[in-house]
Design a protein around this motif. Structure first.
Motif, mmCIF file in Angstrom:
data_model
loop_
_atom_site.group_PDB
_atom_site.id
_atom_site.type_symbol
_atom_site.label_atom_id
_atom_site.label_comp_id
_atom_site.label_asym_id
_atom_site.label_seq_id
_atom_site.Cartn_x
_atom_site.Cartn_y
_atom_site.Cartn_z
ATOM 1 N N LYS A 285 0.826 -1.211 0.000
ATOM 2 C CA LYS A 285 0.000 0.000 0.000
ATOM 3 C C LYS A 285 0.860 1.260 0.000
ATOM 4 C CE LYS A 285 -3.901 -2.145 2.415
ATOM 5 N NZ LYS A 285 -4.675 -2.207 3.694
ATOM 6 N N LYS A 286 2.016 1.184 0.654
ATOM 7 C CA LYS A 286 2.915 2.334 0.703
ATOM 8 C C LYS A 286 3.305 2.792 -0.688
ATOM 9 C CE LYS A 286 7.631 3.610 2.099
ATOM 10 N NZ LYS A 286 8.871 3.175 2.774
ATOM 11 N N TYR A 287 3.432 1.853 -1.619
ATOM 12 C CA TYR A 287 3.953 2.170 -2.950
ATOM 13 C C TYR A 287 2.898 2.127 -4.053
ATOM 14 C CZ TYR A 287 8.951 2.705 -2.097
ATOM 15 O OH TYR A 287 10.178 3.188 -1.704
ATOM 16 N N THR A 288 1.622 2.143 -3.730
ATOM 17 C CA THR A 288 0.582 2.134 -4.765
ATOM 18 C C THR A 288 -0.432 3.240 -4.520
ATOM 19 O OG1 THR A 288 -0.679 0.481 -3.512
ATOM 20 C CG2 THR A 288 0.743 -0.336 -5.269
ATOM 21 N N MET A 289 -1.007 3.736 -5.624
ATOM 22 C CA MET A 289 -2.087 4.708 -5.565
ATOM 23 C C MET A 289 -2.828 4.670 -6.899
ATOM 24 S SD MET A 289 -0.134 8.391 -6.041
ATOM 25 C CE MET A 289 -1.679 9.311 -6.053
ATOM 26 N N GLU A 290 -3.961 5.358 -6.960
ATOM 27 C CA GLU A 290 -4.777 5.389 -8.171
ATOM 28 C C GLU A 290 -4.679 6.762 -8.827
ATOM 29 O OE1 GLU A 290 -6.725 2.824 -9.460
ATOM 30 O OE2 GLU A 290 -5.817 1.522 -7.926
ATOM 31 N N ILE A 291 -4.443 6.759 -10.144
ATOM 32 C CA ILE A 291 -4.481 7.997 -10.933
ATOM 33 C C ILE A 291 -5.260 7.705 -12.210
ATOM 34 C CG2 ILE A 291 -3.148 9.726 -12.212
ATOM 35 C CD1 ILE A 291 -0.867 9.358 -10.317
ATOM 36 N N ASN A 292 -6.315 8.459 -12.440
ATOM 37 C CA ASN A 292 -7.133 8.280 -13.644
ATOM 38 C C ASN A 292 -7.584 6.836 -13.818
ATOM 39 O OD1 ASN A 292 -6.763 11.031 -14.291
ATOM 40 N ND2 ASN A 292 -4.857 10.573 -15.408
ATOM 41 N N GLY A 293 -7.964 6.200 -12.709
ATOM 42 C CA GLY A 293 -8.481 4.846 -12.783
ATOM 43 C C GLY A 293 -7.428 3.759 -12.928
ATOM 44 N N GLN A 294 -6.166 4.123 -12.910
ATOM 45 C CA GLN A 294 -5.076 3.150 -13.024
ATOM 46 C C GLN A 294 -4.312 3.060 -11.712
ATOM 47 O OE1 GLN A 294 -2.627 4.469 -16.349
ATOM 48 N NE2 GLN A 294 -3.297 2.690 -17.538
ATOM 49 N N THR A 295 -3.857 1.854 -11.384
ATOM 50 C CA THR A 295 -2.976 1.692 -10.232
ATOM 51 C C THR A 295 -1.553 1.996 -10.678
ATOM 52 O OG1 THR A 295 -4.390 -0.041 -9.315
ATOM 53 C CG2 THR A 295 -2.155 0.126 -8.442
ATOM 54 N N VAL A 296 -0.917 2.908 -9.982
ATOM 55 C CA VAL A 296 0.446 3.303 -10.346
ATOM 56 C C VAL A 296 1.372 3.090 -9.149
ATOM 57 C CG1 VAL A 296 -0.440 5.027 -11.955
ATOM 58 C CG2 VAL A 296 0.192 5.711 -9.628
ATOM 59 N N ALA A 297 2.652 2.991 -9.445
ATOM 60 C CA ALA A 297 3.664 2.831 -8.395
ATOM 61 C C ALA A 297 4.115 4.203 -7.917
ATOM 62 C CB ALA A 297 4.850 2.046 -8.940
ATOM 63 N N LYS A 298 4.208 4.356 -6.619
ATOM 64 C CA LYS A 298 4.722 5.610 -6.073
ATOM 65 C C LYS A 298 6.245 5.686 -6.246
ATOM 66 C CE LYS A 298 1.135 6.495 -2.621
ATOM 67 N NZ LYS A 298 0.863 6.830 -1.197
ATOM 68 N N ILE A 299 6.774 6.878 -6.020
ATOM 69 C CA ILE A 299 8.172 7.162 -6.347
ATOM 70 C C ILE A 299 8.884 7.748 -5.142
ATOM 71 C CG2 ILE A 299 9.681 8.554 -7.849
ATOM 72 C CD1 ILE A 299 7.247 8.510 -9.861
ATOM 73 N N MET A 300 10.132 7.353 -4.952
ATOM 74 C CA MET A 300 10.957 7.908 -3.886
ATOM 75 C C MET A 300 12.313 8.313 -4.457
ATOM 76 S SD MET A 300 12.250 6.190 -0.291
ATOM 77 C CE MET A 300 10.613 6.085 0.395
ATOM 78 N N PHE A 301 12.920 9.312 -3.834
ATOM 79 C CA PHE A 301 14.237 9.794 -4.264
ATOM 80 C C PHE A 301 15.265 9.520 -3.169
ATOM 81 C CE2 PHE A 301 11.023 12.071 -6.513
ATOM 82 C CZ PHE A 301 11.527 12.238 -7.805
ATOM 83 N N ILE A 302 16.462 9.107 -3.583
ATOM 84 C CA ILE A 302 17.545 8.822 -2.648
ATOM 85 C C ILE A 302 18.739 9.717 -2.991
ATOM 86 C CG2 ILE A 302 19.082 7.072 -1.685
ATOM 87 C CD1 ILE A 302 16.186 6.420 -1.201
ATOM 88 N N ILE A 303 19.255 10.399 -1.984
ATOM 89 C CA ILE A 303 20.437 11.249 -2.168
ATOM 90 C C ILE A 303 21.517 10.794 -1.201
ATOM 91 C CG2 ILE A 303 21.387 13.578 -1.936
ATOM 92 C CD1 ILE A 303 19.642 13.203 -4.408
ATOM 93 N N GLY A 304 22.715 10.604 -1.720
ATOM 94 C CA GLY A 304 23.861 10.256 -0.884
ATOM 95 C C GLY A 304 24.677 11.495 -0.575
ATOM 96 N N SER A 305 24.839 11.802 0.705
ATOM 97 C CA SER A 305 25.532 13.043 1.079
ATOM 98 C C SER A 305 27.008 12.832 1.388
ATOM 99 C CB SER A 305 24.848 13.686 2.291
ATOM 100 O OG SER A 305 24.946 12.844 3.428
ATOM 101 N N ARG A 306 27.477 11.610 1.314
ATOM 102 C CA ARG A 306 28.886 11.350 1.608
ATOM 103 C C ARG A 306 29.752 11.907 0.484
ATOM 104 N NH1 ARG A 306 32.675 7.281 0.104
ATOM 105 N NH2 ARG A 306 34.288 6.984 1.673
#
Length: 393
Positions: A285-306
């Protein structure tokens, strides 16, 4: 006097067992929870810096209190379980004997003599094995490139001057198999070297939307970098450096991944999982949602500060670029972006570019269809940010 000494002796034994169990349980917790801080999403630069400070203090404390498990970092930007002593000492949380050897040095001496006698032979054998494996990997990669064709459409785009480099450090990361996109996992859980079902397929779709709909020139590197998973960031760094030298026009580098939790697709098992029966429904559930009647995968961004002394690029510029895209996504499609995670123990090849970012498009609990459904929305957000920055028309 005798009874007092006996009680003292028994107390010492009990204390030793308690401390030993604490060490093992603490190690297991550390390895499986990734310090639990990885779940934090960062919305402001100030909070990100505060997290880095807190996390750094924790690691410093760990190093001083347990010197034999001094935490180390890999230059190639490997993350997650690489944070702790597992990468330093090749420890296994399911092999308590290895842990004991580092806590009680005398145990490590028992079989040392035998290892010393065979070490030279083993090193030579390992080198030969590694060389053979590299040759096999090269042959497999060559075959894959011949049997998998790209769907990228770059018509009316100046492909000699790409603006974006899209690549995949963990190329073989895959999604839940379905009737439409069925595959058998190989090279580990939720992974396949078939480019039609791994991150390359998602990258092809994102490239197609960027080039066809918005006229943004994209160089999509479809190389498999993770046959040797531990060396995947080093392998992808070679690709990034090569393309940046060959194409000075590249201003943006995107390492496209999918997130992961546990395992879904078992290697060699030819079955299609039932989505409603997956073990961790909250994670799905964390990574799914509905847009225009379609199930889509949610998106996350990762940044490395080292950043090491020889890395001049400022990670905050990478963070700001990721935040622009994340904010634009949520402006257009509220909730589709899960925000940004900042990891202070890696750079993820982002030090090569001021606009270098890592994107997690869905997870191993999403289907490939859901990930592909997200690509037009991600493409639009990227284009609008590039347009605002004066890099796209």
């Amino acid at each position: 006097m005798y009874r007092s000494s006996l009680r003292y002796y028994r107390l010492k034994k009990v204390s030793f067992v308690i401390l030993l169990l604490f060490n093992i349980l603490f190690y297991r917790w550390l390895m499986t929870n990734d310090i639990e801080a990885a779940n934090i999403n960062f919305e402001t630069e100030t909070f990100a810096e505060e997290y880095n400070s807190i996390n750094g203090m924790f690691i410093t404390a760990l190093n001083y209190t347990m010197p034999t498990v001094d935490v180390g970092y890999k230059a190639e930007g490997f993350y997650d379980r690489d944070l702790t002593m597992a990468s330093m000492f090749n420890l296994n949380q399911r092999d308590p004997l290895k842990i004991l050897k580092y806590q009680i040095p005398i145990i490590a001496q028992i079989d040392k003599g035998e290892k010393d006698n065979t070490s030279n032979t083993q090193v030579a054998d390992n080198r030969n094995a590694n060389q053979n494996k590299n040759n096999e990997v090269a042959n497999e990669a060559s075959k894959e490139s011949e049997t998998n064709t790209s769907v990228t459409n770059v018509s009316n785009v100046d492909t000699g001057k790409p603006l974006i480099l899209l690549y995949h450090t963990h190329t073989m990361e895959s999604y839940v198999a379905t009737l439409k996109n069925k595959y058998v996992a190989a090279y580990g859980y939720d992974r396949t070297n078939n480019l039609n079902y791994n991150m390359v397929r998602v990258g092809d779709s994102l490239t197609e939307y960027l080039t066809k709909d918005y006229g943004v020139s994209v160089l999509h590197d479809r190389t498999i970098h993770d046959y040797n998973y531990d060396q995947s960031y080093y392998n992808s760094s070679l690709s990034v450096k090569k393309y940046l030298e060959e194409y000075p026009s590249i201003k943006v580098t995107i390492d496209l991944h999918r997130d992961g939790y546990g395992s879904v697709m078992q290697p060699g098992v030819d079955t299609i999982p039932v989505l409603s029966s997956l073990p961790n429904q909250d994670y799905r559930k964390k990574y799914t949602m509905e847009i225009n009647g379609q199930t889509v995968a949610k998106i996350m961004f990762i940044i490395g500060s080292r950043r090491t002394a020889d890395m001049n690029e400022d990670w905050k510029k990478n963070y700001e670029f990721a935040k622009q895209i994340s904010d634009k996504l949520n402006e257009l499609y509220p909730g589709i972006s899960l925000g940004i995670e900042i990891h202070q123990y890696a750079e993820y090849n982002q030090h090569f570019s001021e606009k270098g970012i890592l994107i997690e498009l869905g997870s191993n609990y999403n289907t490939l269809e859901e990930a592909l459904n997200s690509t037009p929305y991600l493409a639009k957000a990227i284009y609008l940010v590039l347009k605002d920055d004066g890099l796209a028309k």
